[in-house]
Enzyme design. Structure first.
Site, PDB file in Angstrom:
ATOM      1  CB  CYS A 138      14.608 -10.831   7.351  1.00  0.00           C
ATOM      2  SG  CYS A 138      15.214 -11.658   5.868  1.00  0.00           S
ATOM      3  CB  ALA A 139      10.477 -11.605  11.832  1.00  0.00           C
TER       4      ALA A 139
ATOM      5  N   GLY B 240      11.092  -8.321  15.587  1.00  0.00           N
ATOM      6  CA  GLY B 240       9.651  -8.211  15.395  1.00  0.00           C
ATOM      7  C   GLY B 240       9.106  -6.822  15.162  1.00  0.00           C
TER       8      GLY B 240
ATOM      9  CE  LYS C 184      11.151  -2.357   9.006  1.00  0.00           C
ATOM     10  NZ  LYS C 184      12.356  -2.690   9.791  1.00  0.00           N
TER      11      LYS C 184
ATOM     12  CG  ASP D  98      14.128  -4.636   7.340  1.00  0.00           C
ATOM     13  OD1 ASP D  98      15.100  -4.249   6.675  1.00  0.00           O
ATOM     14  OD2 ASP D  98      13.802  -4.112   8.413  1.00  0.00           O
TER      15      ASP D  98
ATOM     16  CB  CYS E 226      18.459   0.313   7.476  1.00  0.00           C
ATOM     17  SG  CYS E 226      19.505  -0.987   8.154  1.00  0.00           S
TER      18      CYS E 226
END
Length: 432
Positions: free
Chosen positions: A239-240, A243, A245, A307, A360
């Site tokens: 789940c980039a 970008g 992470k 993420d 988060c």
């Protein structure tokens, strides 16, 4: 504009935001379009007033005995910004564009600023329908956790190890009050701006344009550091998004190995190309969801980094309007999406490899409970305790998150000084 006119404008914007449940940035942009006489400094103060009012919406309502935008803005100026009742009265009297003068009742309430008898969710400034989850997760600390989420956030930077180190960035940006982050060895922090002050525009700095650093909260940095401590050579950032992470992983791996950046929505991936070029990362392959499949990665990844989309409760400091726009239906949709992503992504982990699940969010239903349900239907995976390795990774004196029985980590403003963030590490059992 004088402060009186700014107070009136903030009341107008907040009234529209409350009435139509629209994002604050949209409301501020529309107000600016209609009032082109306002300068950038005026727009900054108006925006700060609105955001700070939303941060403390419930507690200010209790103090003022009103849920109206006027009450919230006046209380923000007098209490949160510490101008006091006298400062507020002066601001309202000194400008013909100001709102009506404070009434005797408003002045009395501001002078007492009384939260006695307020419910816990009011003192914590957490929506009532979410309070049961906060109370169950954090017990006696739940109010303190909510109050920490209602404060302004600092600006955190992640130093790009591909282009330098933390000391170099500090030297080259000595005009800013940068301090090393307490836990992350690659993080730098700027304190939050106060009241009317403007936060530094770090993206205009030479160091940002040259790729020395990226904006990234310390909690996200820590998730990437946990991931790369496993020394993976084949990584899928499933789940980039934009970008962030991916760049952190590339920097920590020193351009070694191969990182595959994927997202279900092509639009979310759009920023990654420019960011990769600026960072100097050469070990990243972007998998456009419309142009390529991931079939060749099945059962091959040392690490799958997830993420996942979530409620965003952990970033209320940065997006206080989202606190009041999240709904139970939206949360249930996120829970279904997270479950689907976990089931789809786990097949890329090789036997003996790892899956890192991050949100988060501070809600157990999106974190521990989500992983518990996944493990119940996927016997091939087992939890890996982060509690046992936290000190080895970040130092024995580093602030410790809350660790669940399984060893999952929950970070928060109150416990670690970061955004709210959850990190759960799983391992796929060896076959046979």
């Amino acid at each position: 504009m004088k402060d009186g006119g700014r107070l009136a404008a903030a009341i107008d914007v907040l009234t529209e935001v409350d009435t139509y449940r629209r994002p604050v940035q949209d409301g501020l942009k529309e107000w600016g379009r209609r009032n082109r006489f306002a300068g950038s400094g005026d727009r900054l103060v108006i925006g700060n007033l609105v955001f700070d009012a939303l941060r403390h919406k419930l507690s200010l309502s209790h103090i003022m005995g009103s849920t109206g935008a006027r009450a919230h803005i006046l209380a923000t100026y007098a209490l949160t910004w510490e101008f006091g009742v006298d400062g507020l009265v002066a601001a309202l009297a000194d400008d013909r564009f100001a709102p009506e003068p404070a009434t005797a009742e408003e002045r009395a309430r501001l002078e007492s600023a009384d939260l006695d008898g307020a419910a816990d969710h009011v003192r914590a400034d957490v929506p009532e329908w979410l309070w049961s989850q906060f109370a169950a997760a954090y017990g006696a600390d739940a109010v303190a956790e909510g109050q920490a989420l209602a404060r302004r956030a600092p600006i955190d930077l992640r130093v790009n190890r591909l282009k330098g180190d933390r000391d170099r960035v500090i030297r080259r940006m000595g005009h800013l009050p940068l301090e090393p982050t307490p836990i992350s060895p690659v993080g730098l922090r700027l304190p939050p701006a106060r009241a009317k002050d403007k936060a530094p525009h770090v993206q205009a700095e030479e160091g940002f344009r040259k790729g020395w650093f990226e904006l990234q909260d310390e909690a996200s940095q820590l998730a990437a550091l946990v991931a790369t401590s496993l020394a993976p050579t084949q990584v899928l950032d499933y789940c980039a998004g934009g970008g962030g992470k991916t760049l952190a992983l590339a920097g920590e791996l020193g351009n070694r190995g191969q990182i595959y950046a994927h997202d279900a929505l092509k639009l979310r991936l759009a920023p990654i190309y420019e960011r990769l070029q600026r960072s100097g990362a050469r070990n990243v392959q972007v998998r456009d969801p419309q142009a390529a499949t991931l079939d060749d990665l099945k059962d091959r990844m040392d690490l799958v980094f997830l993420d996942v989309p979530c409620s965003g409760t952990g970033v209320w400091r940065r997006r206080p309007d989202s606190k009041w726009r999240v709904t139970e239906n939206a949360l249930q949709g996120r829970l279904r999406e997270q479950s689907q992503v976990l089931d789809a992504a786990c097949g890329f982990v090789r036997p003996g490899g790892h899956l890192l699940y991050a949100t988060c969010s501070l809600l157990p239903c999106e974190n521990q409970q989500q992983l518990g349900a996944f493990l119940a239907r996927n016997a091939a995976f087992e939890p890996v305790s982060l509690g046992e390795r936290w000190g080895a990774l970040f130092g024995e004196d580093a602030a410790r998150p809350r660790f669940s029985e399984e060893g999952y980590a929950t970070l928060s403003p109150a416990t670690t000084g970061t955004d709210g963030f959850f990190i759960g590490l799983l391992r796929r059992r060896e076959e046979g």
